[in-house]
Design a protein around this motif. Sequence first.
Motif, PDB file in Angstrom:
ATOM      1  N   ALA A  45       0.770  -1.084   0.042  1.00 10.31           N
ATOM      2  CA  ALA A  45      -0.193  -0.002   0.129  1.00 10.31           C
ATOM      3  C   ALA A  45       0.869   1.131  -0.086  1.00 10.31           C
ATOM      4  O   ALA A  45       0.630   2.215  -0.561  1.00 10.31           O
ATOM      5  CB  ALA A  45      -1.007  -0.066   1.256  1.00 10.31           C
ATOM      6  N   MET A  46       1.971   1.224   0.846  1.00 11.22           N
ATOM      7  CA  MET A  46       2.778   2.410   0.848  1.00 11.22           C
ATOM      8  C   MET A  46       3.728   1.980   1.880  1.00 11.22           C
ATOM      9  O   MET A  46       4.093   1.041   2.429  1.00 11.22           O
ATOM     10  CB  MET A  46       2.011   3.652   1.561  1.00 11.22           C
ATOM     11  CG  MET A  46       1.715   3.503   2.991  1.00 11.22           C
ATOM     12  SD  MET A  46       0.711   4.719   3.781  1.00 11.22           S
ATOM     13  CE  MET A  46      -0.823   4.220   3.105  1.00 11.22           C
ATOM     14  N   THR A  47       4.764   2.863   1.887  1.00 16.27           N
ATOM     15  CA  THR A  47       5.894   2.645   2.711  1.00 16.27           C
ATOM     16  C   THR A  47       5.871   3.585   3.850  1.00 16.27           C
ATOM     17  O   THR A  47       5.030   4.646   3.794  1.00 16.27           O
ATOM     18  CB  THR A  47       7.319   3.353   2.137  1.00 16.27           C
ATOM     19  OG1 THR A  47       7.208   4.356   1.753  1.00 16.27           O
ATOM     20  CG2 THR A  47       7.975   2.476   1.268  1.00 16.27           C
ATOM     21  N   SER A  48       6.144   3.157   5.268  1.00 21.16           N
ATOM     22  CA  SER A  48       5.819   3.822   6.217  1.00 21.16           C
ATOM     23  C   SER A  48       7.045   4.600   6.802  1.00 21.16           C
ATOM     24  O   SER A  48       8.161   4.096   7.001  1.00 21.16           O
ATOM     25  CB  SER A  48       5.342   2.846   7.396  1.00 21.16           C
ATOM     26  OG  SER A  48       6.328   2.021   7.715  1.00 21.16           O
ATOM     27  N   GLY A  49       6.761   6.020   7.009  1.00 18.95           N
ATOM     28  CA  GLY A  49       8.033   6.817   7.522  1.00 18.95           C
ATOM     29  C   GLY A  49       7.739   7.100   8.931  1.00 18.95           C
ATOM     30  O   GLY A  49       7.033   6.691   9.527  1.00 18.95           O
ATOM     31  N   ASN A  50       8.451   8.326   9.231  1.00 18.65           N
ATOM     32  CA  ASN A  50       8.412   8.726  10.682  1.00 18.65           C
ATOM     33  C   ASN A  50       7.399   9.966  10.610  1.00 18.65           C
ATOM     34  O   ASN A  50       7.102  10.425   9.689  1.00 18.65           O
ATOM     35  CB  ASN A  50       9.864   9.072  11.386  1.00 18.65           C
ATOM     36  CG  ASN A  50      10.819   9.917  10.144  1.00 18.65           C
ATOM     37  OD1 ASN A  50       9.923  10.788   9.488  1.00 18.65           O
ATOM     38  ND2 ASN A  50      12.043  10.014  10.345  1.00 18.65           N
ATOM     39  N   PHE A  51       7.600  10.691  11.770  1.00 18.57           N
ATOM     40  CA  PHE A  51       6.469  11.705  11.886  1.00 18.57           C
ATOM     41  C   PHE A  51       6.988  12.967  11.090  1.00 18.57           C
ATOM     42  O   PHE A  51       6.125  13.568  10.621  1.00 18.57           O
ATOM     43  CB  PHE A  51       6.800  12.301  13.421  1.00 18.57           C
ATOM     44  CG  PHE A  51       5.944  13.315  13.338  1.00 18.57           C
ATOM     45  CD1 PHE A  51       4.586  13.449  13.731  1.00 18.57           C
ATOM     46  CD2 PHE A  51       6.714  14.870  13.764  1.00 18.57           C
ATOM     47  CE1 PHE A  51       3.736  14.840  13.999  1.00 18.57           C
ATOM     48  CE2 PHE A  51       5.935  15.913  14.178  1.00 18.57           C
ATOM     49  CZ  PHE A  51       4.468  15.708  14.065  1.00 18.57           C
ATOM     50  N   ILE A  53       3.580  -0.932   4.583  1.00 19.79           N
ATOM     51  CA  ILE A  53       2.303  -1.284   4.752  1.00 19.79           C
ATOM     52  C   ILE A  53       1.750  -2.104   3.644  1.00 19.79           C
ATOM     53  O   ILE A  53       1.754  -1.593   2.647  1.00 19.79           O
ATOM     54  CB  ILE A  53       1.612  -0.275   5.335  1.00 19.79           C
ATOM     55  CG1 ILE A  53       1.979   0.676   6.344  1.00 19.79           C
ATOM     56  CG2 ILE A  53       0.219  -0.481   5.537  1.00 19.79           C
ATOM     57  CD1 ILE A  53       1.244   1.919   6.723  1.00 19.79           C
ATOM     58  N   ALA A  54       1.363  -3.455   4.148  1.00 19.60           N
ATOM     59  CA  ALA A  54       0.776  -4.398   3.036  1.00 19.60           C
ATOM     60  C   ALA A  54      -0.869  -3.864   2.792  1.00 19.60           C
ATOM     61  O   ALA A  54      -1.325  -3.571   3.816  1.00 19.60           O
ATOM     62  CB  ALA A  54       1.016  -5.592   3.353  1.00 19.60           C
TER      63      ALA A  54
END
Length: 132
Positions: free
Chosen positions: A44-50, A83-84
Amino acid sequence: MAEKANSFIEANSSAAESLGRIELAPEVLEVIIGIATSEVQGIAMTSGNFASGVAEKLGKVMHGKGVKTDWVDNKLTIDVFCIAEDGQLIPQVAANVQKKIKEAVYHMTSIETGEVNVHVTGIRSEVNSVTE
C-alpha cells in the motif's frame, strides 16, 4: 542531526577512472528503493516517521520514506518499512519487494546489495485505515 555517510561507485574501466570518481548520495539510493517498493503489487505504501508524514501533508513527495540504508562489511544493507494491502500473502509480497529492490538498485547503480530486510509495519484494509 546525524549526517549520513556517502556511498561511492568506482568505475571499472581505466578510461573512466582517469575522469574521477562518481559519488552517489545515500538519499538517491533511498529514492530508488522507495520507488521500487511502491511498484510491488500488494504494498500500500512505505511507512515513514513523523517528520516525513508532516512533509507529505505539506505537499512534498517523500519517495525515500520508510527506507534505511547502511554499509556493512562493504555490502549495502537495506531496511524497508512498509504497509501491506489487506488480503495479500505477506511472505510472497515481501519476497517480491526484496527482488524488485535488488534489481532496481543494481540496474540503476551497479551496486550489489547484501541484505534487503522488509519490515511490514501494518495492513491497509479496503476502508483506507491502517492497522499497526
